[in-house]
Design an enzyme around this catalytic site. Structure first.
Site, PDB file in Angstrom:
ATOM      1  N   GLY A   1       2.758   2.090  10.788  1.00  0.00           N
ATOM      2  CA  GLY A   1       3.738   3.160  10.603  1.00  0.00           C
ATOM      3  C   GLY A   1       4.558   3.485  11.848  1.00  0.00           C
ATOM      4  O   GLY A   1       5.255   4.485  11.889  1.00  0.00           O
TER       5      GLY A   1
ATOM      6  N   HIS B   1      -9.574   1.248   5.268  1.00  0.00           N
ATOM      7  CA  HIS B   1      -8.257   1.478   5.876  1.00  0.00           C
ATOM      8  C   HIS B   1      -8.398   2.494   7.010  1.00  0.00           C
ATOM      9  O   HIS B   1      -9.143   3.473   6.901  1.00  0.00           O
ATOM     10  CB  HIS B   1      -7.251   1.972   4.829  1.00  0.00           C
ATOM     11  CG  HIS B   1      -5.850   1.956   5.349  1.00  0.00           C
ATOM     12  ND1 HIS B   1      -5.358   2.944   6.180  1.00  0.00           N
ATOM     13  CD2 HIS B   1      -4.845   1.058   5.214  1.00  0.00           C
ATOM     14  CE1 HIS B   1      -4.113   2.654   6.513  1.00  0.00           C
ATOM     15  NE2 HIS B   1      -3.771   1.509   5.940  1.00  0.00           N
TER      16      HIS B   1
ATOM     17  N   GLU C   1      -5.322  -4.762  10.764  1.00  0.00           N
ATOM     18  CA  GLU C   1      -4.241  -3.790  10.933  1.00  0.00           C
ATOM     19  C   GLU C   1      -4.483  -2.985  12.206  1.00  0.00           C
ATOM     20  O   GLU C   1      -5.229  -1.983  12.181  1.00  0.00           O
ATOM     21  CB  GLU C   1      -4.208  -2.829   9.744  1.00  0.00           C
ATOM     22  CG  GLU C   1      -3.984  -3.516   8.414  1.00  0.00           C
ATOM     23  CD  GLU C   1      -3.406  -2.553   7.386  1.00  0.00           C
ATOM     24  OE1 GLU C   1      -2.289  -2.793   6.937  1.00  0.00           O
ATOM     25  OE2 GLU C   1      -4.056  -1.548   7.077  1.00  0.00           O
TER      26      GLU C   1
ATOM     27  N   GLU D   1      -6.655   4.879   7.993  1.00  0.00           N
ATOM     28  CA  GLU D   1      -6.390   6.288   7.683  1.00  0.00           C
ATOM     29  C   GLU D   1      -7.622   6.948   7.063  1.00  0.00           C
ATOM     30  O   GLU D   1      -7.891   8.122   7.299  1.00  0.00           O
ATOM     31  CB  GLU D   1      -5.147   6.400   6.780  1.00  0.00           C
ATOM     32  CG  GLU D   1      -3.880   6.186   7.595  1.00  0.00           C
ATOM     33  CD  GLU D   1      -2.740   5.531   6.850  1.00  0.00           C
ATOM     34  OE1 GLU D   1      -2.723   5.541   5.603  1.00  0.00           O
ATOM     35  OE2 GLU D   1      -1.841   4.992   7.533  1.00  0.00           O
TER      36      GLU D   1
ATOM     37  N   ASN E   1       0.863  -1.182   0.000  1.00  0.00           N
ATOM     38  CA  ASN E   1       0.000   0.000   0.000  1.00  0.00           C
ATOM     39  C   ASN E   1       0.900   1.232   0.000  1.00  0.00           C
ATOM     40  O   ASN E   1       1.532   1.532   1.006  1.00  0.00           O
ATOM     41  CB  ASN E   1      -0.892  -0.043   1.251  1.00  0.00           C
ATOM     42  CG  ASN E   1      -1.725   1.209   1.418  1.00  0.00           C
ATOM     43  OD1 ASN E   1      -1.821   2.039   0.507  1.00  0.00           O
ATOM     44  ND2 ASN E   1      -2.353   1.353   2.581  1.00  0.00           N
ATOM     45  N   PHE E   2       0.954   1.901  -1.145  1.00  0.00           N
ATOM     46  CA  PHE E   2       1.841   3.066  -1.260  1.00  0.00           C
ATOM     47  C   PHE E   2       1.299   4.294  -0.528  1.00  0.00           C
ATOM     48  O   PHE E   2       2.018   5.274  -0.351  1.00  0.00           O
ATOM     49  CB  PHE E   2       2.059   3.442  -2.729  1.00  0.00           C
ATOM     50  CG  PHE E   2       2.873   2.451  -3.528  1.00  0.00           C
ATOM     51  CD1 PHE E   2       3.570   1.425  -2.917  1.00  0.00           C
ATOM     52  CD2 PHE E   2       2.954   2.570  -4.920  1.00  0.00           C
ATOM     53  CE1 PHE E   2       4.328   0.527  -3.660  1.00  0.00           C
ATOM     54  CE2 PHE E   2       3.713   1.679  -5.668  1.00  0.00           C
ATOM     55  CZ  PHE E   2       4.393   0.659  -5.049  1.00  0.00           C
ATOM     56  N   LYS E   3       0.013   4.282  -0.213  1.00  0.00           N
ATOM     57  CA  LYS E   3      -0.632   5.462   0.387  1.00  0.00           C
ATOM     58  C   LYS E   3      -0.381   6.670  -0.528  1.00  0.00           C
ATOM     59  O   LYS E   3      -0.442   6.515  -1.743  1.00  0.00           O
ATOM     60  CB  LYS E   3      -0.139   5.675   1.821  1.00  0.00           C
ATOM     61  CG  LYS E   3      -0.284   4.394   2.645  1.00  0.00           C
ATOM     62  CD  LYS E   3      -0.013   4.565   4.108  1.00  0.00           C
ATOM     63  CE  LYS E   3      -0.179   3.224   4.812  1.00  0.00           C
ATOM     64  NZ  LYS E   3       0.007   3.300   6.259  1.00  0.00           N
TER      65      LYS E   3
ATOM     66  N   SER F   1       3.487  -2.262  10.387  1.00  0.00           N
ATOM     67  CA  SER F   1       4.934  -2.377  10.580  1.00  0.00           C
ATOM     68  C   SER F   1       5.494  -3.749  10.187  1.00  0.00           C
ATOM     69  O   SER F   1       6.382  -4.278  10.865  1.00  0.00           O
ATOM     70  CB  SER F   1       5.320  -2.021  12.012  1.00  0.00           C
ATOM     71  OG  SER F   1       5.024  -0.654  12.260  1.00  0.00           O
TER      72      SER F   1
HETATM   73  P1  PGA Z   1       2.950   0.180   7.613  1.00  0.00           P
HETATM   74  O1  PGA Z   1       1.472   0.440   7.015  1.00  0.00           O
HETATM   75  O2  PGA Z   1       3.448  -1.109   6.999  1.00  0.00           O
HETATM   76  O3  PGA Z   1       3.745   1.378   7.182  1.00  0.00           O
HETATM   77  O4  PGA Z   1       2.804   0.068   9.079  1.00  0.00           O
HETATM   78  C1  PGA Z   1       0.564  -0.616   6.851  1.00  0.00           C
HETATM   79  C2  PGA Z   1      -0.756  -0.131   6.301  1.00  0.00           C
HETATM   80  O5  PGA Z   1      -1.237   0.938   6.743  1.00  0.00           O
HETATM   81  O6  PGA Z   1      -1.355  -0.774   5.431  1.00  0.00           O
END
Ligand code: PGA
Length: 232
Positions: A161, A86, A155, A88, A8-10, A191
């Site tokens: 992150g 997600h 998650e 976020e 997932n590049f976000k 992570s």
């Molecule tokens: P991360 O993000 O690997 O940077 O913790 C995972 C995600 O949000 O899908």
């Protein structure tokens, strides 16, 4: 069976950098690898060797939804994989459960592969496992957990992150619980890095990983695909 490796590049990387990334990945991937990428909209395109999905879409064919991308556009790009729920988007963009379920149901009628994310924050986690289970079950409300094209991603927000993933025990405990609610494959995210991927993928109820930061470097991501391949 191959473990799923999803990146997932976000809101990272540029179109130019992602084109290079695709080219390198294309040359390294093997036929049995199960690899998905979720780039920003500007890099959505079809790929023969790995799957590309959208990080978000609005549940409509087209229309007055400024800033959103809709079904018609995704179909034109031959994209039929979508990330929904997600954390976020739930927290920063205010997407509530009702809206996540609305999106899910719309794209389900279009036979999309749906990567549906759930995960508790630290406050919930600190209230104990019973509360965590309740919270996660509520994030499945309105979702058809028997949908054959569903892939669930667990998650925990406190692990995203932060460089500190959930422990193997915590991951396995939640995944085992989720398997009682849902027959879908379940990915762990939060992570995941090269140094913890193998042990996480070896857990009995983990079917793959959803990787954010560690997917941004193509060579790092290829190493992770290789580690997953070694387990299959
Ligand atoms: P991360 O993000 O690997 O940077 O913790 C995972 C995600 O949000 O899908």
């Amino acid at each position: 069976m191959s473990k799923i490796i999803a990146g997932n590049f976000k809101s990272n990387l540029t179109r130019t950098k992602i084109q290079e990334y695709y080219q390198i990945l294309d040359s390294k991937i093997m036929p049995n690898d199960e690899v998905f990428l979720f780039p920003p909209f500007f890099a959505l395109q079809q790929s023969q060797k790995f799957q590309i999905g959208a990080q978000n879409a609005y549940p409509a064919n087209n229309g007055a939804f400024t800033g959103e991308i809709t079904l018609e556009a995704l179909k034109d790009l031959n994209i039929n994989t979508l990330l929904i729920g997600h954390s976020e988007r739930r927290t920063l963009l205010g997407e509530n459960q009702e809206f996540c379920a609305q999106k899910f149901n719309f794209f389900k009628t279009q036979d999309f592969s749906i990567f549906y994310c759930i995960g508790e924050n630290l406050e919930v986690r600190q209230k104990g496992f019973e509360m965590t289970k309740k919270f996660l079950a509520a994030q499945l409300q309105g979702i058809d957990t028997n949908y054959p094209n569903l892939i669930l991603a667990y998650e925990p927000i406190w692990a995203i992150g932060t460089g500190k993933s959930a422990s193997l025990e915590e991951i396995e405990e939640v995944h085992a619980f989720l398997k009682t609610l849902c027959p879908a494959k379940i990915l762990y995210g939060g992570s995941v890095q090269k140094n913890n991927l193998t042990e996480i993928l070896k857990l009995p109820n983990v079917d793959g990983a959803l990787i954010g930061s560690a997917s941004l470097d193509i060579y790092n991501f290829i190493d992770m695909i290789t580690l997953a391949r070694e387990l299959s």
